[in-house]
Design an enzyme around this catalytic site. Sequence first.
Site, PDB file in Angstrom:
ATOM      1  N   ARG A   1      11.346   3.648   4.101  1.00  0.00           N
ATOM      2  CA  ARG A   1      10.827   2.665   5.060  1.00  0.00           C
ATOM      3  C   ARG A   1      11.996   1.818   5.525  1.00  0.00           C
ATOM      4  O   ARG A   1      12.813   1.378   4.705  1.00  0.00           O
ATOM      5  CB  ARG A   1       9.767   1.788   4.395  1.00  0.00           C
ATOM      6  CG  ARG A   1       9.417   0.576   5.234  1.00  0.00           C
ATOM      7  CD  ARG A   1       8.193  -0.135   4.734  1.00  0.00           C
ATOM      8  NE  ARG A   1       6.997   0.607   5.065  1.00  0.00           N
ATOM      9  CZ  ARG A   1       5.768   0.088   5.016  1.00  0.00           C
ATOM     10  NH1 ARG A   1       5.593  -1.169   4.655  1.00  0.00           N
ATOM     11  NH2 ARG A   1       4.715   0.813   5.325  1.00  0.00           N
TER      12      ARG A   1
ATOM     13  N   ARG B   1       0.803  -1.224   0.000  1.00  0.00           N
ATOM     14  CA  ARG B   1       0.000   0.000   0.000  1.00  0.00           C
ATOM     15  C   ARG B   1       0.839   1.278   0.000  1.00  0.00           C
ATOM     16  O   ARG B   1       0.629   2.172  -0.816  1.00  0.00           O
ATOM     17  CB  ARG B   1      -0.910   0.037   1.241  1.00  0.00           C
ATOM     18  CG  ARG B   1      -2.141  -0.795   1.142  1.00  0.00           C
ATOM     19  CD  ARG B   1      -2.517  -1.292   2.520  1.00  0.00           C
ATOM     20  NE  ARG B   1      -1.595  -2.370   2.847  1.00  0.00           N
ATOM     21  CZ  ARG B   1      -1.852  -3.648   2.621  1.00  0.00           C
ATOM     22  NH1 ARG B   1      -3.014  -3.984   2.155  1.00  0.00           N
ATOM     23  NH2 ARG B   1      -0.965  -4.587   2.871  1.00  0.00           N
ATOM     24  N   THR B   2       1.769   1.360   0.950  1.00  0.00           N
ATOM     25  CA  THR B   2       2.492   2.618   1.123  1.00  0.00           C
ATOM     26  C   THR B   2       3.313   2.939  -0.120  1.00  0.00           C
ATOM     27  O   THR B   2       3.297   4.056  -0.632  1.00  0.00           O
ATOM     28  CB  THR B   2       3.393   2.527   2.370  1.00  0.00           C
ATOM     29  OG1 THR B   2       2.587   2.129   3.478  1.00  0.00           O
ATOM     30  CG2 THR B   2       4.045   3.854   2.685  1.00  0.00           C
TER      31      THR B   2
ATOM     32  N   LYS C   1      27.182  -4.848  -0.503  1.00  0.00           N
ATOM     33  CA  LYS C   1      28.650  -4.948  -0.427  1.00  0.00           C
ATOM     34  C   LYS C   1      29.162  -4.356   0.878  1.00  0.00           C
ATOM     35  O   LYS C   1      30.355  -4.161   1.052  1.00  0.00           O
ATOM     36  CB  LYS C   1      29.294  -4.196  -1.596  1.00  0.00           C
ATOM     37  CG  LYS C   1      28.867  -4.682  -2.973  1.00  0.00           C
ATOM     38  CD  LYS C   1      29.534  -3.833  -4.054  1.00  0.00           C
ATOM     39  CE  LYS C   1      28.926  -4.088  -5.419  1.00  0.00           C
ATOM     40  NZ  LYS C   1      29.350  -3.082  -6.399  1.00  0.00           N
TER      41      LYS C   1
ATOM     42  N   HIS D   1       4.557   5.991  11.515  1.00  0.00           N
ATOM     43  CA  HIS D   1       4.144   5.825  10.114  1.00  0.00           C
ATOM     44  C   HIS D   1       3.210   7.004   9.824  1.00  0.00           C
ATOM     45  O   HIS D   1       1.991   6.845   9.743  1.00  0.00           O
ATOM     46  CB  HIS D   1       3.427   4.486   9.975  1.00  0.00           C
ATOM     47  CG  HIS D   1       3.213   4.036   8.571  1.00  0.00           C
ATOM     48  ND1 HIS D   1       3.469   4.832   7.476  1.00  0.00           N
ATOM     49  CD2 HIS D   1       2.767   2.847   8.074  1.00  0.00           C
ATOM     50  CE1 HIS D   1       3.174   4.151   6.374  1.00  0.00           C
ATOM     51  NE2 HIS D   1       2.755   2.952   6.711  1.00  0.00           N
TER      52      HIS D   1
HETATM   53  C1  NCD Z   1       1.557  -1.316   8.212  1.00  0.00           C
HETATM   54  C2  NCD Z   1       3.035  -1.070   8.305  1.00  0.00           C
HETATM   55  O1  NCD Z   1       3.819  -1.487   7.462  1.00  0.00           O
HETATM   56  O2  NCD Z   1       3.377  -0.393   9.259  1.00  0.00           O
HETATM   57  N1  NCD Z   1       0.998  -1.350   6.957  1.00  0.00           N
HETATM   58  C3  NCD Z   1       0.867  -0.218   6.201  1.00  0.00           C
HETATM   59  O3  NCD Z   1       1.801   0.483   5.919  1.00  0.00           O
HETATM   60  N2  NCD Z   1      -0.362   0.085   5.759  1.00  0.00           N
HETATM   61  C4  NCD Z   1       1.025  -2.274   9.195  1.00  0.00           C
HETATM   62  C5  NCD Z   1       1.508  -3.709   9.200  1.00  0.00           C
HETATM   63  O4  NCD Z   1       2.509  -4.075   8.613  1.00  0.00           O
HETATM   64  O5  NCD Z   1       0.822  -4.510   9.869  1.00  0.00           O
END
Ligand code: NCD
Length: 305
Positions: free
Chosen positions: A104, A54-55, A82, A132
């Site tokens: 991320r 999703r993100t 490396k 997040h």
């Molecule tokens: C979440 C995350 O990665 O923090 N998902 C998201 O980004 N919508 C929640 C999860 O991984 O359960």
Amino acid sequence: MARNLLGIRQLSTDEIGELIKTAAEYKARIEANKPVPEIKNKVIGMLFFENSTRTRMSFEQAAHYLKLKTANFVASGSSMSKGETLKDTVLTLRYERLSGLVMRHRQSGAPTLAARFFGGPVLNAGDGRHEHPTQALGDGLTIIERKGQIEGLKVAIVGDVEHSRVARSDAWLLSKCGAEVRLVGPRTLIPQNTSLLPGTVFHELSAGLADVDVIICLRLQRERMEEGSLSSLNEYAKLYQVNRETLRYAKPDVLIMHPGPINRGIEVDDTAADGESSAITAQVENGIFVRMAALHWVFAGEHQA
Ligand code: NCD
């Protein structure tokens, strides 16, 4: 100084309001096929050191609508395999003249470190169990659309709060915007020190859901759990699953949310996830518009400097 979006905790209520309002405006424009303000002649690096559906997709879609170019970074195919450090990787991307980073990482605080060395805008797309922020902004927009406002609502965040960055960002956003936040789950999955997190703790689902307007279900993040955090999935589901039965504790018009990915049959059943009270698909869609707003917000900060 570049403006970063590293967490909700550092934002003021006005900034949160401004970001959500801008996202709602972009949504209205896109739905009416009207143009949106563009971010041209910039390239943003997409650094996903942890998996994402999703993100990542919604940042890509947001960039597409803004005519902002994205450059994909694949950690396994990079010089990090490396032995290059995160600091040197980020410095390299800075001198490759990237205009910003979306990042991320499994480690809490990694985007903050990246912001220090990169110098330009960095947007946190989820770091460890820390924050997040864009997920929380999308959740805020979704709640406002469905409930009119956040202020005064009772919101239960249910499940694996301990390992969830979404729970933390949501708790900050909701409490800053005037909601009553409840953190509901077994002792082993609620943070030890909740003085660092806004919200009242409940270990009984019936008490935690009593009279709530919104339920935010969380996935059990088994990949982040230590041994002993969870006795059995069956037992967890029996005590904490949000389903047709347990929904009766909440208000009749309760809104059901989940950031995804969903483990169906564990934290939530099909009736709750797919019924009319569910806003799960709206959360996904709104993720695009809040990320557009977030990208504009960080780059606007750059112009002001
Ligand atoms: C979440 C995350 O990665 O923090 N998902 C998201 O980004 N919508 C929640 C999860 O991984 O359960």
